[in-house]
Design an enzyme around this catalytic site. Structure first.
Site, short mmCIF file in Angstrom:
data_model
loop_
_atom_site.label_atom_id
_atom_site.label_comp_id
_atom_site.label_asym_id
_atom_site.label_seq_id
_atom_site.Cartn_x
_atom_site.Cartn_y
_atom_site.Cartn_z
N HIS A 96 68.17 4.33 28.45
CA HIS A 96 67.17 4.90 27.38
C HIS A 96 66.19 5.31 28.25
O HIS A 96 64.76 5.78 28.19
CB HIS A 96 67.00 3.08 26.53
CG HIS A 96 68.04 2.61 26.19
ND1 HIS A 96 68.90 2.22 25.80
CD2 HIS A 96 68.95 3.91 25.26
CE1 HIS A 96 69.40 1.88 25.03
NE2 HIS A 96 69.99 2.81 25.01
N HIS A 113 54.80 3.75 29.54
CA HIS A 113 53.76 2.21 28.37
C HIS A 113 53.98 0.88 29.95
O HIS A 113 54.97 1.61 30.97
CB HIS A 113 54.65 2.36 27.86
CG HIS A 113 54.68 3.44 26.64
ND1 HIS A 113 56.06 3.31 25.66
CD2 HIS A 113 53.76 4.00 26.10
CE1 HIS A 113 55.71 4.31 24.83
NE2 HIS A 113 54.54 4.39 24.97
N HIS A 162 57.73 1.23 31.89
CA HIS A 162 58.76 2.73 31.54
C HIS A 162 57.95 4.02 31.21
O HIS A 162 57.01 3.68 30.84
CB HIS A 162 59.70 2.29 30.64
CG HIS A 162 59.39 1.51 29.24
ND1 HIS A 162 59.15 0.63 29.02
CD2 HIS A 162 59.05 3.24 28.02
CE1 HIS A 162 58.62 0.57 27.30
NE2 HIS A 162 58.47 1.95 27.29
N THR A 205 58.43 0.95 20.12
CA THR A 205 58.91 2.07 19.67
C THR A 205 60.47 2.40 19.99
O THR A 205 61.69 3.36 19.83
CB THR A 205 58.48 3.44 20.06
OG1 THR A 205 58.73 3.31 22.13
CG2 THR A 205 57.36 3.36 20.02
#
Ligand SMILES: *[C@@H]1O[C@H](CO)[C@@H](O)[C@H](O)[C@H]1NC(C)=O
Ligand SMILES: *[C@@H]1O[C@H](CO)[C@@H](O)[C@H](O)[C@H]1NC(C)=O
Ligand SMILES: *[C@@H]1O[C@H](CO)[C@@H](O)[C@H](O)[C@H]1NC(C)=O
Ligand SMILES: [Zn+2]
Length: 302
Positions: A100, A157, A132, A243
């Site tokens: 991801h 982030h 990340h 998120t």
């Protein structure tokens, strides 16, 4: 004498034999992070998260949102305080393609401290856990938050956990569990300043193209270096969510309007990563969520 020759041997071996011992506590943290990540179940960005279920769908304090200066409450807010952000971290650091994002669990500093933040409107002391990125593609912008209706190429982030909770899993169950710093990157062809810390991370991206692959970073890196030269005295802050699934409403967000200029050729390395389906891992950002009348605060530089 022994340690001197031992170091020499290491230095010589380092050229051809790149095995680096990873401390057990850091390895455990990486394994835990991986377990937390997979506990969210399978998900992808095919619909920018609009097909995610549970709190992602029913929540009313979701992230990201459009951060609009005119709609925010410009009030006196204490400055954000950074602790051990200027201290070298233990190495090696491990960066992983988790399908991801490119994710790096942050170890302790060489002096055994956990970098942390407090101040601002943060409800406590928050310790750094991981960093990340969210990105687009050669043709799209990939930041999650928008600032005055504008999105940027990349959003980094830096995830922190409230010191009063033992684990990330526990922290996500509480509205004061997490604090995330969001930093926007703009892809530029010419940079005016070098970002050596970020380069250490981005230089490893070609090694983690495939899902579940990892690479190590050695040398000196501080968490503060990841912020580059952005102004941290000015920011938006609001209560929101993760998120990514399960979109837990546990995050005090701090998003800086100052944008970090970063070379397009470095950012392009993100666009080359692949997900667990071996498809290009691009546009890994969630769509903008409804503010639902939430207060968004803005701190001006004083
Ligand atoms: C902020 O965190 C630092 C470092 O952990 C601590 O010494 C300080 O007391 C905290 N400040 C407040 C206001 O909580
Ligand atoms: C990195 O990948 C290698 C090869 O798949 C694996 O053996 C190792 O456990 C991974 N290391 C970490 C810290 O995840
Ligand atoms: C977050 O919510 C808490 C509880 O309602 C509130 O006290 C705090 O001021 C909010 N923080 C922000 C940044 O909106
Ligand atoms: Zn994120």
């Amino acid at each position: 004498m022994f340690s001197f020759s031992f170091l020499c041997l290491l230095a010589i071996c380092g050229c051809t034999f790149a095995y680096i011992e990873i401390p057990q506590d850091y390895l455990d943290a990486i394994i835990q992070d991986k377990a937390d990540e997979s506990s969210a179940g399978e998900y992808n960005y095919d619909e920018q998260g609009d097909d995610w279920t549970g709190t992602c769908q029913t929540g009313t304090n979701q992230s990201p949102i459009d951060l609009i200066f005119e709609d925010s409450k410009v009030v006196a807010i204490p400055r954000l305080r950074f602790y051990n952000y200027d201290q070298a971290l233990q190495t090696p650091l491990v960066i992983t393609n988790n399908g991801h994002t490119a994710n790096m669990v942050i170890p302790l500093t060489r002096a055994g401290q956990r970098p942390s933040i407090n101040g601002s409107l943060l409800p406590g002391d928050f310790e750094v856990q991981s960093v990340h990125f969210h990105w687009g593609s050669p043709h799209t912008k990939g930041s999650e938050h928008a600032i005055n209706y504008q999105r940027y190429d990349v959003e980094m982030h830096i995830v922190h956990k409230n010191r009063i909770y033992d684990t990330m899993g526990e922290a996500t169950l509480h509205p004061d569990g997490l604090a995330v710093l969001g930093v926007m990157f703009r892809a530029v062809d010419r940079v005016t300043s070098q970002h050596y810390g970020l380069n250490k991370i981005f230089n490893q991206l070609p090694r983690i193209v495939e899902y579940n692959s990892n690479a190590t970073i050695t040398g000196t890196l501080t968490v503060g270096q990841l912020l580059g030269n952005i102004v941290t005295g000015e920011f938006f802050t609001y209560n929101g969510s993760l998120t990514t699934p399960d979109c837990a409403e546990a995050v005090t967000w701090t998003v800086f309007p100052d944008v970090l200029d970063y070379p397009r050729r470095q950012i392009a390395k993100l666009w080359n990563l692949r997900d667990s389906r071996r498809m290009p891992l691009v546009d890994n950002y969630r769509s903008i969520q409804d503010t639902n009348g939430r207060d968004v605060y803005y701190r001006v530089l004083q």
